[in-house]
Enzyme design. Structure first.
Site, short mmCIF file in Angstrom:
data_model
loop_
_atom_site.label_atom_id
_atom_site.label_comp_id
_atom_site.label_asym_id
_atom_site.label_seq_id
_atom_site.Cartn_x
_atom_site.Cartn_y
_atom_site.Cartn_z
N GLU A 44 10.29 16.69 14.40
CA GLU A 44 10.65 16.52 13.00
C GLU A 44 9.83 17.49 12.15
O GLU A 44 8.61 17.52 12.22
CB GLU A 44 10.36 15.09 12.58
CG GLU A 44 10.81 14.81 11.18
CD GLU A 44 10.60 13.36 10.81
OE1 GLU A 44 9.47 12.88 10.95
OE2 GLU A 44 11.58 12.72 10.39
N LYS B 91 0.89 -1.17 0.00
CA LYS B 91 0.00 0.00 0.00
C LYS B 91 0.92 1.22 0.00
O LYS B 91 1.45 1.59 1.04
CB LYS B 91 -0.89 -0.02 1.25
CG LYS B 91 -2.22 0.71 1.09
CD LYS B 91 -2.12 2.17 0.71
CE LYS B 91 -1.73 3.06 1.86
NZ LYS B 91 -1.50 4.48 1.43
N GLU C 64 9.96 1.92 10.35
CA GLU C 64 10.99 2.93 10.04
C GLU C 64 10.30 4.28 10.21
O GLU C 64 9.45 4.63 9.39
CB GLU C 64 11.48 2.78 8.60
CG GLU C 64 12.20 1.49 8.31
CD GLU C 64 13.57 1.41 8.94
OE1 GLU C 64 14.10 2.45 9.37
OE2 GLU C 64 14.10 0.30 9.04
N GLY D 129 -4.46 3.49 -2.24
CA GLY D 129 -5.57 3.95 -1.40
C GLY D 129 -5.11 4.83 -0.27
O GLY D 129 -3.90 5.09 -0.10
N GLY E 139 -4.62 1.37 4.10
CA GLY E 139 -3.46 1.11 4.95
C GLY E 139 -3.86 0.40 6.23
O GLY E 139 -3.27 -0.62 6.61
N CYS F 13 13.97 11.45 6.19
CA CYS F 13 13.84 11.14 7.62
C CYS F 13 15.19 11.15 8.33
O CYS F 13 15.27 11.45 9.50
CB CYS F 13 13.14 9.82 7.79
SG CYS F 13 13.79 8.57 6.71
P1 NAD Z 1 2.34 8.82 7.21
O1 NAD Z 1 2.67 8.04 8.42
O2 NAD Z 1 1.14 9.68 7.26
O3 NAD Z 1 2.10 7.86 5.95
C1 NAD Z 1 2.96 6.79 5.63
C2 NAD Z 1 2.15 5.69 4.99
O4 NAD Z 1 1.24 5.19 5.96
C3 NAD Z 1 1.30 6.12 3.80
O5 NAD Z 1 1.25 5.09 2.85
C4 NAD Z 1 -0.06 6.33 4.41
O6 NAD Z 1 -1.12 6.18 3.50
C5 NAD Z 1 -0.09 5.23 5.45
N1 NAD Z 1 -1.01 5.46 6.57
C6 NAD Z 1 -1.47 6.65 7.07
N2 NAD Z 1 -2.33 6.43 8.07
C7 NAD Z 1 -2.42 5.10 8.24
C8 NAD Z 1 -3.13 4.24 9.12
N3 NAD Z 1 -3.95 4.74 10.05
N4 NAD Z 1 -2.97 2.91 9.02
C9 NAD Z 1 -2.14 2.39 8.08
N5 NAD Z 1 -1.45 3.13 7.20
C10 NAD Z 1 -1.57 4.46 7.28
O7 NAD Z 1 3.67 9.58 6.88
P2 NAD Z 1 4.00 10.48 5.61
O8 NAD Z 1 3.35 11.78 5.83
O9 NAD Z 1 3.66 9.72 4.37
O10 NAD Z 1 5.62 10.56 5.68
C11 NAD Z 1 6.30 11.49 6.47
C12 NAD Z 1 6.80 10.87 7.77
O11 NAD Z 1 7.40 9.59 7.55
C13 NAD Z 1 7.86 11.66 8.45
O12 NAD Z 1 7.60 11.74 9.82
C14 NAD Z 1 9.15 10.87 8.20
O13 NAD Z 1 10.18 11.00 9.11
C15 NAD Z 1 8.69 9.50 8.18
N6 NAD Z 1 9.58 8.69 7.35
C16 NAD Z 1 10.45 7.81 7.94
C17 NAD Z 1 11.33 7.08 7.16
C18 NAD Z 1 12.31 6.10 7.74
O14 NAD Z 1 12.91 5.33 7.01
N7 NAD Z 1 12.53 6.06 9.03
C19 NAD Z 1 11.32 7.23 5.79
C20 NAD Z 1 10.43 8.13 5.23
C21 NAD Z 1 9.57 8.84 6.03
#
Ligand code: NAD
Length: 462
Positions: A369, A170, A245, A201, A207, A279
């Protein structure tokens, strides 16, 4: 590429269960570049069933044959690298050169590394009178963010396939087009039907359905700490394996013996690259008080040169979020020395490359962050003070140490509570384990450590 209006499930593009769609916008001009289906729990269920059905045969496929598929997949990614770069540029807004050199090139390197590892890894070990078999964990639910959209997909799917797992992906709603392109590449590579499945989606719908699905054995998530916490709790309640992550607030520690100009310039470039949406970015620069003003001047000059060349951030929400942090920095008394609230362009989700000086460790911009092109420069008194500040957040994903002498930098790096440290500007290594200490996550990606996340052990005693 042309967007698909279906889901890639069981080896073919199939109509989505519902009729809702997601509009994909180009963050540079805010124009629609594609539409993909917004999957539901029903789509997720179809995909998980397909992955479950494909598991026994894929798990029993000899590792050398799995390696061969991954090797072809790598070749397909190479053949389509221009298209990958253009797609990421269209949906993420990153400059084309950066998309070519990073967003397209890094996944190729990672896919190649797992093609090699699958062929050479010891999936069987001896321990005294036991033989230990390393077996695939099973069906993997992979949930990825938008900031390095293809890299984060490949960093999960390649080791999962190498291990003999099957996958339901996803991807992030902002960057689903490169995920569809990846599904095409998997198909072209001849990976058997059902081994890899894609459901596009929204996070809280598709998710969440994937994270909660009882027939998923491992949830591998990259994204925000808030969502990671929720996924961890769901997995915990179901006694399900989970890899997370999450976020970071990494420190770039410049020791007094370092080449100050180099350390500052590389540090600024690190934060501004990908518009600060990394990140592991070194968003806190730590400088000794005697060199502080010189470093601030160097950083402000370096940041001002970037202008709009770094590209926009991903969407309007992210732009507003980053600006609210800039507001907060000013309100809490930090000194703005570059950038600020004014956008370098009228259209698009641009944020000025921003540098704050006189940031103290307790300020919001030093703790949370931001995920945008914003650097905070902090002053330290001595090495112990630098260490306290560097380790003084809930995160521990990455970092950097600069010193005149490599051994001095290594000694300091060993005391940092963080998963990765670049010594005097060390290069990215696709084989080095990546992942966090503390609230930056659970588990590791890349290399053999990344592969072992997708394996479980069975011991036979003789
Ligand atoms: P996010 O957590 O909102 O979304 C990440 C993914 O999770 C997306 O595919 C999203 O659709 C899904 N998601 C959102 N809500 C969900 C739920 N309730 N259940 C299941 N899945 C769900 O984060 P973002 O805005 O896409 O990314 C930015 C954040 O991600 C930053 O805080 C960044 O540090 C972190 N990040 C970490 C790494 C790492 O490797 N440690 C890498 C990239 C981003």
């Amino acid at each position: 590429m042309k967007a698909h209006d279906g889901m890639y499930i069981d080896g073919a593009w199939r109509p989505a269960a519902g009729s809702d769609t997601i509009e994909v916008l180009n963050p540079v001009d805010e124009q629609v570049v594609g539409r993909v289906p917004a999957g539901t729990a029903e789509d997720v269920d179809h995909a998980v069933r397909a992955a479950r059905a494909a598991l026994p045969a894929w798990a029993a496929t000899p590792p050398t044959e799995r390696a061969a598929r991954l090797s072809v997949l790598r070749d397909v990614l190479v053949a389509r690298q221009d298209e990958i770069a253009e797609t990421v540029t269209a949906e993420l807004g990153s400059p084309l050169k950066f998309s070519q050199n990073v967003h397209a090139a890094v996944p190729i390197a990672v896919a190649g590394s797992y093609a090699e590892l699958a062929a050479t890894y010891a999936f069987e070990e001896k321990a005294g009178n036991s033989t230990v078999h390393l077996e695939p964990v099973g069906v993997v639910g992979a949930i990825t963010p938008w900031n390095y959209p293809l890299h984060q997909i490949v960093a999960k799917v390649a080791p999962a396939l190498a291990a003999g797992c099957t996958v339901v992906l996803k991807p992030a709603e902002d960057t689903p087009l490169v995920a569809q392109l990846f599904a095409e590449a998997v198909h072209e590579a001849g990976v058997p039907a059902g081994v890899f499945n894609l459901v596009t989606g929204l996070g809280p719908v598709a998710g969440q359905a994937l994270a909660e699905h009882p027939d998923v054995d491992l949830v591998s998530f990259t994204g925000s700490t808030a969502v990671g916490r929720q996924i961890g709790a769901t997995a915990g309640a179901a006694i399900k394996k989970v890899a997370l992550e999450l976020g970071g607030k990494s420190a770039n520690v410049i020791l007094p013996s370092a080449d100050l100009a180099k350390a500052v310039n590389v540090g600024v470039a690190n934060v501004m690259s990908n518009s600060g949406q990394t990140c592991s970015a070194w968003t806190r620069m730590l400088v000794h008080r005697d060199q502080y003003e010189e470093a601030v001047e160097l950083a402000a000059t370096a940041a001002a040169k970037y202008g709009d060349r770094i590209g926009p951030v991903v969407n309007a929400k992210q732009q507003a979020r980053v600006r609210s942090y800039i507001d907060k920095g000013v309100a809490e008394g930090a000194r703005l020395v570059a950038g600020g609230l004014e956008s370098p362009r009228e259209q698009g989700y641009f944020v000025s490359p921003t540098v704050f000086a006189d940031v103290t460790p307790d300020m919001t911009i030093a703790q949370e962050e931001i995920f945008g092109p914003v650097l905070s420069i902090l002053r330290y008194e001595d090495e112990e003070d630098a260490l306290r500040i560097a380790n003084g957040t809930v995160y521990g994903l990455a970092g950097a140490v600069w010193a005149g002498d490599q051994a001095e930098a290594v000694a300091f790096a060993r005391r940092l509570e963080t998963g990765q440290v670049d010594i005097n500007g060390g290069r990215f290594n696709p084989l080095a384990p990546f992942g966090g200490y503390k609230q930056s996550g659970v588990g590791r990606e890349l290399g053999t450590h990344g592969l072992s996340e997708y394996l479980q052990t069975k011991s036979l005693q003789f």
